[in-house]
Design a protein around this motif. Structure first.
Motif, mmCIF file in Angstrom:
data_model
loop_
_atom_site.group_PDB
_atom_site.id
_atom_site.type_symbol
_atom_site.label_atom_id
_atom_site.label_comp_id
_atom_site.label_asym_id
_atom_site.label_seq_id
_atom_site.Cartn_x
_atom_site.Cartn_y
_atom_site.Cartn_z
ATOM 1 N N ARG A 1 6.456 12.433 14.076
ATOM 2 C CA ARG A 1 5.995 13.741 14.534
ATOM 3 C C ARG A 1 4.498 13.842 14.248
ATOM 4 N NH1 ARG A 1 9.587 18.166 12.351
ATOM 5 N NH2 ARG A 1 10.917 17.368 14.000
ATOM 6 N N ARG A 2 3.795 14.427 15.200
ATOM 7 C CA ARG A 2 2.357 14.644 15.008
ATOM 8 C C ARG A 2 2.181 15.983 14.294
ATOM 9 N NH1 ARG A 2 -1.937 12.598 18.564
ATOM 10 N NH2 ARG A 2 -0.394 12.408 20.214
ATOM 11 N N GLU A 3 1.486 15.960 13.167
ATOM 12 C CA GLU A 3 1.200 17.157 12.360
ATOM 13 C C GLU A 3 -0.304 17.268 12.205
ATOM 14 O OE1 GLU A 3 3.334 19.447 10.777
ATOM 15 O OE2 GLU A 3 4.943 18.533 11.947
ATOM 16 N N ALA A 4 -0.869 18.394 12.603
ATOM 17 C CA ALA A 4 -2.313 18.615 12.500
ATOM 18 C C ALA A 4 -3.094 17.448 13.111
ATOM 19 C CB ALA A 4 -2.712 18.843 11.036
ATOM 20 N N GLY A 5 -2.601 16.963 14.256
ATOM 21 C CA GLY A 5 -3.298 15.897 14.967
ATOM 22 C C GLY A 5 -3.032 14.492 14.456
ATOM 23 N N GLN A 6 -2.233 14.331 13.402
ATOM 24 C CA GLN A 6 -1.975 13.015 12.806
ATOM 25 C C GLN A 6 -0.498 12.672 12.918
ATOM 26 O OE1 GLN A 6 -4.322 11.406 10.256
ATOM 27 N NE2 GLN A 6 -5.953 12.713 10.965
ATOM 28 N N TRP A 7 -0.200 11.440 13.339
ATOM 29 C CA TRP A 7 1.182 10.989 13.392
ATOM 30 C C TRP A 7 1.716 10.800 11.981
ATOM 31 C CZ3 TRP A 7 4.292 11.381 17.300
ATOM 32 C CH2 TRP A 7 3.767 11.403 18.592
ATOM 33 N N THR A 8 2.964 11.215 11.764
ATOM 34 C CA THR A 8 3.645 11.015 10.480
ATOM 35 C C THR A 8 5.041 10.475 10.730
ATOM 36 O OG1 THR A 8 4.486 13.292 10.446
ATOM 37 C CG2 THR A 8 2.387 12.879 9.307
ATOM 38 N N TYR A 9 5.541 9.711 9.762
ATOM 39 C CA TYR A 9 6.919 9.230 9.798
ATOM 40 C C TYR A 9 7.806 10.366 9.317
ATOM 41 C CZ TYR A 9 11.157 6.957 8.107
ATOM 42 O OH TYR A 9 12.459 6.634 7.862
ATOM 43 N N LEU A 10 8.789 10.754 10.134
ATOM 44 C CA LEU A 10 9.697 11.840 9.776
ATOM 45 C C LEU A 10 10.950 11.311 9.089
ATOM 46 C CD1 LEU A 10 10.263 14.891 9.885
ATOM 47 C CD2 LEU A 10 11.287 14.517 12.144
ATOM 48 N N ASP A 11 11.711 10.495 9.794
ATOM 49 C CA ASP A 11 12.945 9.946 9.236
ATOM 50 C C ASP A 11 13.503 8.916 10.215
ATOM 51 O OD1 ASP A 11 14.112 11.433 11.312
ATOM 52 O OD2 ASP A 11 14.933 12.960 9.986
ATOM 53 N N ALA A 12 14.694 8.433 9.905
ATOM 54 C CA ALA A 12 15.360 7.474 10.783
ATOM 55 C C ALA A 12 16.527 8.167 11.467
ATOM 56 C CB ALA A 12 15.861 6.287 9.985
ATOM 57 N N GLU A 13 16.678 7.919 12.775
ATOM 58 C CA GLU A 13 17.820 8.485 13.507
ATOM 59 C C GLU A 13 19.093 7.802 13.065
ATOM 60 O OE1 GLU A 13 17.049 8.020 17.709
ATOM 61 O OE2 GLU A 13 16.287 10.065 17.804
ATOM 62 N N ALA A 14 20.143 8.581 12.963
ATOM 63 C CA ALA A 14 21.442 8.025 12.563
ATOM 64 C C ALA A 14 22.044 7.254 13.732
ATOM 65 C CB ALA A 14 22.362 9.145 12.126
ATOM 66 N N ASP B 1 0.839 -1.205 0.000
ATOM 67 C CA ASP B 1 0.000 0.000 0.000
ATOM 68 C C ASP B 1 0.879 1.262 0.000
ATOM 69 O OD1 ASP B 1 -1.854 2.035 0.406
ATOM 70 O OD2 ASP B 1 -2.959 0.938 1.958
ATOM 71 N N THR B 2 1.393 1.621 -1.183
ATOM 72 C CA THR B 2 2.272 2.793 -1.286
ATOM 73 C C THR B 2 1.523 4.090 -1.005
ATOM 74 O OG1 THR B 2 1.953 2.867 -3.677
ATOM 75 C CG2 THR B 2 3.915 1.723 -2.878
ATOM 76 N N ALA B 3 0.243 4.149 -1.329
ATOM 77 C CA ALA B 3 -0.533 5.373 -1.071
ATOM 78 C C ALA B 3 -0.553 5.678 0.424
ATOM 79 C CB ALA B 3 -1.957 5.232 -1.612
ATOM 80 N N TYR B 4 -0.736 4.663 1.260
ATOM 81 C CA TYR B 4 -0.739 4.867 2.703
ATOM 82 C C TYR B 4 0.642 5.301 3.187
ATOM 83 C CZ TYR B 4 -1.270 4.133 7.703
ATOM 84 O OH TYR B 4 -1.290 4.321 9.067
ATOM 85 N N LEU B 5 1.674 4.664 2.677
ATOM 86 C CA LEU B 5 3.035 5.030 3.082
ATOM 87 C C LEU B 5 3.311 6.500 2.772
ATOM 88 C CD1 LEU B 5 4.810 1.786 1.922
ATOM 89 C CD2 LEU B 5 4.546 2.569 4.289
ATOM 90 N N LEU B 6 2.946 6.946 1.601
ATOM 91 C CA LEU B 6 3.163 8.349 1.229
ATOM 92 C C LEU B 6 2.288 9.284 2.061
ATOM 93 C CD1 LEU B 6 3.529 7.957 -2.625
ATOM 94 C CD2 LEU B 6 5.335 8.615 -1.008
ATOM 95 N N ARG B 7 1.047 8.879 2.308
ATOM 96 C CA ARG B 7 0.112 9.717 3.068
ATOM 97 C C ARG B 7 0.571 9.916 4.514
ATOM 98 N NH1 ARG B 7 -4.224 6.782 2.139
ATOM 99 N NH2 ARG B 7 -4.605 5.903 4.188
ATOM 100 N N THR B 8 1.279 8.932 5.075
ATOM 101 C CA THR B 8 1.697 9.009 6.471
ATOM 102 C C THR B 8 3.164 9.441 6.616
ATOM 103 O OG1 THR B 8 2.210 6.640 6.482
ATOM 104 C CG2 THR B 8 0.003 7.313 7.246
ATOM 105 N N TRP B 9 3.764 9.890 5.530
ATOM 106 C CA TRP B 9 5.144 10.373 5.549
ATOM 107 C C TRP B 9 5.106 11.876 5.784
ATOM 108 C CZ3 TRP B 9 8.387 6.708 2.394
ATOM 109 C CH2 TRP B 9 9.743 6.877 2.631
ATOM 110 N N HIS B 10 5.950 12.392 6.658
ATOM 111 C CA HIS B 10 5.980 13.824 6.944
ATOM 112 C C HIS B 10 6.259 14.597 5.657
ATOM 113 C CE1 HIS B 10 7.283 17.666 8.610
ATOM 114 N NE2 HIS B 10 6.612 17.316 9.706
ATOM 115 N N PRO B 11 5.552 15.712 5.405
ATOM 116 C CA PRO B 11 5.727 16.437 4.143
ATOM 117 C C PRO B 11 7.153 16.952 3.908
ATOM 118 C CG PRO B 11 4.116 17.546 5.572
ATOM 119 C CD PRO B 11 4.500 16.271 6.234
ATOM 120 N N ASP B 12 7.914 17.198 4.965
ATOM 121 C CA ASP B 12 9.290 17.700 4.792
ATOM 122 C C ASP B 12 10.253 16.632 4.283
ATOM 123 O OD1 ASP B 12 8.411 20.146 5.729
ATOM 124 O OD2 ASP B 12 9.348 19.934 7.706
ATOM 125 N N THR B 13 9.933 15.355 4.480
ATOM 126 C CA THR B 13 10.853 14.279 4.088
ATOM 127 C C THR B 13 10.237 13.280 3.111
ATOM 128 O OG1 THR B 13 10.209 13.022 6.059
ATOM 129 C CG2 THR B 13 12.174 14.420 6.253
#
Length: 126
Positions: free
Chosen positions: A113-126, A46-58
């Motif tokens: 990170r929560r954005e507009a009330g929704q959790w999003t995937y930001l990135d991976a810690e190094a 489900d790539t649409a879900y993955l993209l939808r839940t990815w933080h817009p900055d990353t």
């Protein structure tokens, strides 16, 4: 015969567990549940879900999954924050997969990170 458990490793069926997030009806209430639902999205393609839940900055512009990679099991190793009262959190996990007949895994400590009330995937810690 009962339905198979969700790919994320919780006992509920896919429809009762991560499928309810994938169909857009509900948002994952915690960073860990978002992590689990994203693993399940990789497992079901489900790539649409993955993209939808990815933080817009990353978020990448598009996402292509490897059809030869089968995601088989998820282990949650640790978490910080990411709860109902938090705006940030991390989830450390080990994702098992099978590719070209070989079993392998990847480990990551993902930041959410929560954005507009929704959790999003930001990135991976190094």
């Amino acid at each position: 015969m009962p339905p198979a458990p969700c790919p994320c490793g919780l006992a509920e069926s896919y429809a009762a567990c991560c499928g309810r997030f994938h169909d857009g009806g509900l948002a994952a209430p915690t960073a860990e549940l978002l992590m689990r639902s994203r693993f399940s999205a990789f497992a079901v393609g489900d790539t649409a879900y993955l993209l939808r839940t990815w933080h817009p900055d990353t978020r990448p512009r598009k996402l292509a999954l490897d059809p030869g990679q089968e995601w088989t099991r998820l282990e949650i190793l640790a978490r910080t924050g990411g709860g109902l009262l938090h705006n940030e959190g991390t989830v450390e996990f080990r994702a098992h997969y099978r590719q070209r007949g070989r079993d392998a895994f990847m480990e990551e400590n993902s930041r959410f990170r929560r954005e507009a009330g929704q959790w999003t995937y930001l990135d991976a810690e190094a």
